[in-house]
Scaffold this motif. Structure first.
Motif, PDB file in Angstrom:
ATOM      1  N   LEU A   1       0.890  -1.161   0.000  1.00 47.46           N
ATOM      2  CA  LEU A   1       0.000   0.000   0.000  1.00 47.46           C
ATOM      3  C   LEU A   1       0.927   1.208   0.000  1.00 47.46           C
ATOM      4  CD1 LEU A   1      -2.589  -1.243   2.666  1.00 47.46           C
ATOM      5  CD2 LEU A   1      -2.604  -1.583   0.186  1.00 47.46           C
ATOM      6  N   ALA A   2       1.079   1.828  -1.151  1.00 45.34           N
ATOM      7  CA  ALA A   2       2.085   2.875  -1.375  1.00 45.34           C
ATOM      8  C   ALA A   2       2.077   3.934  -0.275  1.00 45.34           C
ATOM      9  CB  ALA A   2       1.869   3.538  -2.736  1.00 45.34           C
ATOM     10  N   GLY A   3       3.263   4.199   0.245  1.00 41.52           N
ATOM     11  CA  GLY A   3       3.429   5.213   1.273  1.00 41.52           C
ATOM     12  C   GLY A   3       2.956   4.784   2.649  1.00 41.52           C
ATOM     13  N   GLN A   4       2.499   3.532   2.764  1.00 38.58           N
ATOM     14  CA  GLN A   4       1.990   3.075   4.057  1.00 38.58           C
ATOM     15  C   GLN A   4       2.783   1.865   4.571  1.00 38.58           C
ATOM     16  OE1 GLN A   4      -2.292   2.783   3.143  1.00 38.58           O
ATOM     17  NE2 GLN A   4      -2.568   4.719   4.232  1.00 38.58           N
ATOM     18  N   LEU A   5       2.512   0.691   4.021  1.00 42.04           N
ATOM     19  CA  LEU A   5       3.184  -0.530   4.456  1.00 42.04           C
ATOM     20  C   LEU A   5       2.844  -1.665   3.507  1.00 42.04           C
ATOM     21  CD1 LEU A   5       1.357  -2.131   7.483  1.00 42.04           C
ATOM     22  CD2 LEU A   5       0.318  -0.451   6.028  1.00 42.04           C
ATOM     23  N   ILE A   6       3.392  -2.844   3.790  1.00 41.65           N
ATOM     24  CA  ILE A   6       3.110  -4.051   3.024  1.00 41.65           C
ATOM     25  C   ILE A   6       2.274  -4.969   3.916  1.00 41.65           C
ATOM     26  CG2 ILE A   6       4.122  -6.083   1.922  1.00 41.65           C
ATOM     27  CD1 ILE A   6       6.589  -4.310   1.298  1.00 41.65           C
ATOM     28  N   VAL A   7       1.131  -5.431   3.378  1.00 46.65           N
ATOM     29  CA  VAL A   7       0.179  -6.237   4.138  1.00 46.65           C
ATOM     30  C   VAL A   7       0.154  -7.659   3.589  1.00 46.65           C
ATOM     31  CG1 VAL A   7      -2.271  -6.499   4.716  1.00 46.65           C
ATOM     32  CG2 VAL A   7      -1.279  -4.229   4.568  1.00 46.65           C
ATOM     33  N   GLU A   8       0.184  -8.642   4.476  1.00 48.22           N
ATOM     34  CA  GLU A   8      -0.001 -10.028   4.070  1.00 48.22           C
ATOM     35  C   GLU A   8      -1.492 -10.313   4.002  1.00 48.22           C
ATOM     36  OE1 GLU A   8       1.120 -14.595   5.380  1.00 48.22           O
ATOM     37  OE2 GLU A   8       1.586 -12.943   6.735  1.00 48.22           O
ATOM     38  N   ALA A   9      -1.936 -10.981   2.935  1.00 48.62           N
ATOM     39  CA  ALA A   9      -3.359 -11.257   2.783  1.00 48.62           C
ATOM     40  C   ALA A   9      -3.589 -12.413   1.821  1.00 48.62           C
ATOM     41  CB  ALA A   9      -4.084 -10.017   2.245  1.00 48.62           C
ATOM     42  N   ARG A  10      -4.747 -12.987   1.925  1.00 48.20           N
ATOM     43  CA  ARG A  10      -5.202 -13.944   0.926  1.00 48.20           C
ATOM     44  C   ARG A  10      -5.445 -13.184  -0.370  1.00 48.20           C
ATOM     45  NH1 ARG A  10      -9.255 -18.824   2.104  1.00 48.20           N
ATOM     46  NH2 ARG A  10      -9.179 -19.753   0.041  1.00 48.20           N
ATOM     47  N   LEU A  11      -5.247 -13.832  -1.502  1.00 50.61           N
ATOM     48  CA  LEU A  11      -5.481 -13.220  -2.805  1.00 50.61           C
ATOM     49  C   LEU A  11      -6.706 -13.872  -3.425  1.00 50.61           C
ATOM     50  CD1 LEU A  11      -1.805 -13.035  -4.084  1.00 50.61           C
ATOM     51  CD2 LEU A  11      -3.092 -11.332  -2.775  1.00 50.61           C
ATOM     52  N   ASP A  12      -7.677 -13.066  -3.812  1.00 54.00           N
ATOM     53  CA  ASP A  12      -8.950 -13.549  -4.326  1.00 54.00           C
ATOM     54  C   ASP A  12      -8.854 -13.783  -5.829  1.00 54.00           C
ATOM     55  OD1 ASP A  12     -11.612 -14.215  -4.641  1.00 54.00           O
ATOM     56  OD2 ASP A  12     -12.316 -12.136  -4.584  1.00 54.00           O
TER      57      ASP A  12
END
Length: 140
Positions: A84-95
């Protein structure tokens, strides 16, 4: 939701809830709880980002995973990191079921997916990201 305090809103308006450090401005996800929460201001994270990395989960996870399990219920799924640009990297399931179509850098958008049924029979949701828009060309 699979855990309280992860998401605000619903549908296309859903946003992950993170925390912005009061002293350093660093963003974290999820928003901390308990005494540590006082060090953060709650913020809504961007709904769109770019796929940073991914893999495919091809076998049923072991405990403490509490979603569908067993060979009859399990279906392989992609999991990844979305920047998420300028915020952080999030781990998530991909739909997506098109694992071969996933590309690093492709645009992704937050969505909510059924995860499992609760003890009361109600549907429990989790957050995920799905591919959107054109897929960037691979660089040689």
């Amino acid at each position: 939701m699979v855990a309280p305090g992860l998401v605000a809103g619903a549908g296309a308006d859903a946003r992950l809830l993170g925390g912005k450090g009061r002293s350093d401005g660093r963003i974290v996800f999820p928003m901390p709880t308990g005494p540590e929460a006082e060090r953060y201001e709650q913020v809504e994270l961007a709904a769109e980002g770019a796929l940073w990395s991914f893999t495919v989960q091809r076998f049923a996870p072991k405990r403490p995973y509490d979603g569908p399990s067993g060979e009859a219920e399990f279906k392989p799924y992609a999991v990844g990191y979305v920047e998420l640009a300028g915020q952080l990297i999030v781990e998530a399931r991909l739909d997506t079921e098109d694992f071969a179509g996933l590309r690093i850098g492709m645009p992704m958008r937050l969505t909510l997916l059924p995860y499992r049924r609760g003890a009361d029979g109600a549907e429990v949701l989790t957050y995920a990201f799905r591919p959107v828009g054109p897929i960037p060309e691979e660089k040689p």
